[in-house]
Design an enzyme around this catalytic site. Structure first.
Site, PDB file in Angstrom:
ATOM      1  CG  HIS A  59      -0.387   0.037   2.536  1.00  0.00           C
ATOM      2  ND1 HIS A  59       0.546  -0.867   2.990  1.00  0.00           N
ATOM      3  CD2 HIS A  59      -0.601   0.891   3.586  1.00  0.00           C
ATOM      4  CE1 HIS A  59       0.863  -0.582   4.241  1.00  0.00           C
ATOM      5  NE2 HIS A  59       0.193   0.483   4.627  1.00  0.00           N
ATOM      6  CG  HIS A  61       0.002   4.103   5.010  1.00  0.00           C
ATOM      7  ND1 HIS A  61      -0.729   3.292   5.847  1.00  0.00           N
ATOM      8  CD2 HIS A  61      -0.804   5.149   4.690  1.00  0.00           C
ATOM      9  CE1 HIS A  61      -1.927   3.839   6.042  1.00  0.00           C
ATOM     10  NE2 HIS A  61      -1.995   4.952   5.344  1.00  0.00           N
ATOM     11  CG  ASP A  63       4.922   2.522   7.364  1.00  0.00           C
ATOM     12  OD1 ASP A  63       4.007   3.093   6.736  1.00  0.00           O
ATOM     13  OD2 ASP A  63       4.703   1.586   8.165  1.00  0.00           O
ATOM     14  CG  HIS A  64       4.129  -0.341   4.226  1.00  0.00           C
ATOM     15  ND1 HIS A  64       4.249  -1.670   4.572  1.00  0.00           N
ATOM     16  CD2 HIS A  64       3.728   0.301   5.355  1.00  0.00           C
ATOM     17  CE1 HIS A  64       3.912  -1.827   5.846  1.00  0.00           C
ATOM     18  NE2 HIS A  64       3.597  -0.636   6.344  1.00  0.00           N
ATOM     19  CG  HIS A 140      -3.974  -0.629   6.671  1.00  0.00           C
ATOM     20  ND1 HIS A 140      -3.654  -0.583   8.010  1.00  0.00           N
ATOM     21  CD2 HIS A 140      -3.036   0.130   6.041  1.00  0.00           C
ATOM     22  CE1 HIS A 140      -2.584   0.176   8.166  1.00  0.00           C
ATOM     23  NE2 HIS A 140      -2.193   0.623   6.993  1.00  0.00           N
TER      24      HIS A 140
HETATM   25 ZN   LIG Z   1       2.983   0.289   8.158  1.00  0.00          ZN
HETATM   26 ZN   LIG Z   2      -0.194   1.298   6.639  1.00  0.00          ZN
END
Ligand SMILES: [Zn+2]
Ligand SMILES: [Zn+2]
Length: 251
Positions: A59, A61, A63-64, A140
């Protein structure tokens, strides 16, 4: 199948690298997620980092996926010529070029290797080299895809971020190893898994291995020892809290 945990942390953990894992089998290697701190960790800790065929983003975000521009820049300066595929949820063909533009201007157009951008969706089946990828949606706060990677020597399931759903359990069924986001220790939290719910998920899927990742920073700081002991005591499968830089199976 070989797995390297480049990172195992969540978005705000100052002591851990964002969750990101490389999976290799039959000569094909994938990187599952590439957050802001993960690109450097992948390049530093995983052997022969240039041997990468595809990046799969669960996804959008940071941090990904915010490590992607850094990873592509590194491949560019190293003179990579082999094609690279980026797979991720709907919007990828707009979001990845936008992130590249913000990070490094015209770099995307100047890459010395072919870059293929593939938008995936729940239920889709993709082939990448010797690996087969299928997807389902967890719950999520942003649209997310869990991925199942089938290899000649068993399957790996990676949740991305999110609470399990009936569809992700169906996707994980029979996988050899389940790597699941476990933000909390127990209970159910909207949009996230927990150690307890992810362990139950791995059991229900029939997995023989369960790796808990993306543990909330305060829990990792204060309760990692207790959680490690709880996981080590789990019966019916091998459960553990991997560390950043760890390879599986262990040598
Ligand atoms: Zn995350
Ligand atoms: Zn996330």
């Amino acid at each position: 199948m070989r797995v390297w945990f480049a990172g195992v942390g969540e978005a705000c953990d100052p002591a851990e690298i964002n969750t990101s894992l490389a999976v290799e089998a039959g000569g094909t290697r994938l990187l599952l997620d590439c957050g802001f701190t993960a690109a450097a960790a992948y390049l530093r800790t995983v052997p022969q980092p240039e041997r990468l065929d595809a990046v799969v983003l669960s996804h959008f975000h940071g941090d990904h996926f915010f490590g992607l521009p850094a990873l592509l820049l590194q491949f560019e300066v190293n003179g990579r010529t082999a094609p690279l595929t980026i797979v991720g949820p709907e919007g990828l063909r707009r979001i990845v070029p936008a992130a590249m533009e913000l990070a490094f201007g015209s770099l995307l157009g100047d890459l010395p290797f072919p870059l293929r951008l593939v938008e995936a969706s729940a239920g889709m089946h993709l082939e990448e080299g010797s690996l087969a990828l299928t997807f389902a949606a967890p719950e999520h706060s942003a649209p997310c895809l869990s991925v199942r990677v089938d290899t000649a020597s068993g399957a790996l399931f990676y949740s991305g971020d999110g609470r399990p759903t009936p569809a992700t359990l169906e996707l994980a069924r029979g996988a050899h190893i389940v790597v699941h986001e476990s933000f909390e220790r127990s209970g159910t939290t909207p949009g996230h898994g927990s150690i307890a719910s992810s362990l139950a998920f791995a059991r229900a899927a029939g997995a023989s291995h369960f790796a808990a990742v993306h543990l909330r920073r305060e829990l990792r700081r204060d309760q990692a020892g207790i959680i490690r002991a709880e996981l080590a005591a789990a019966t019916g499968l091998h459960a553990w809290l991997p560390a950043s830089g760890e390879a599986w199976p262990p040598e």
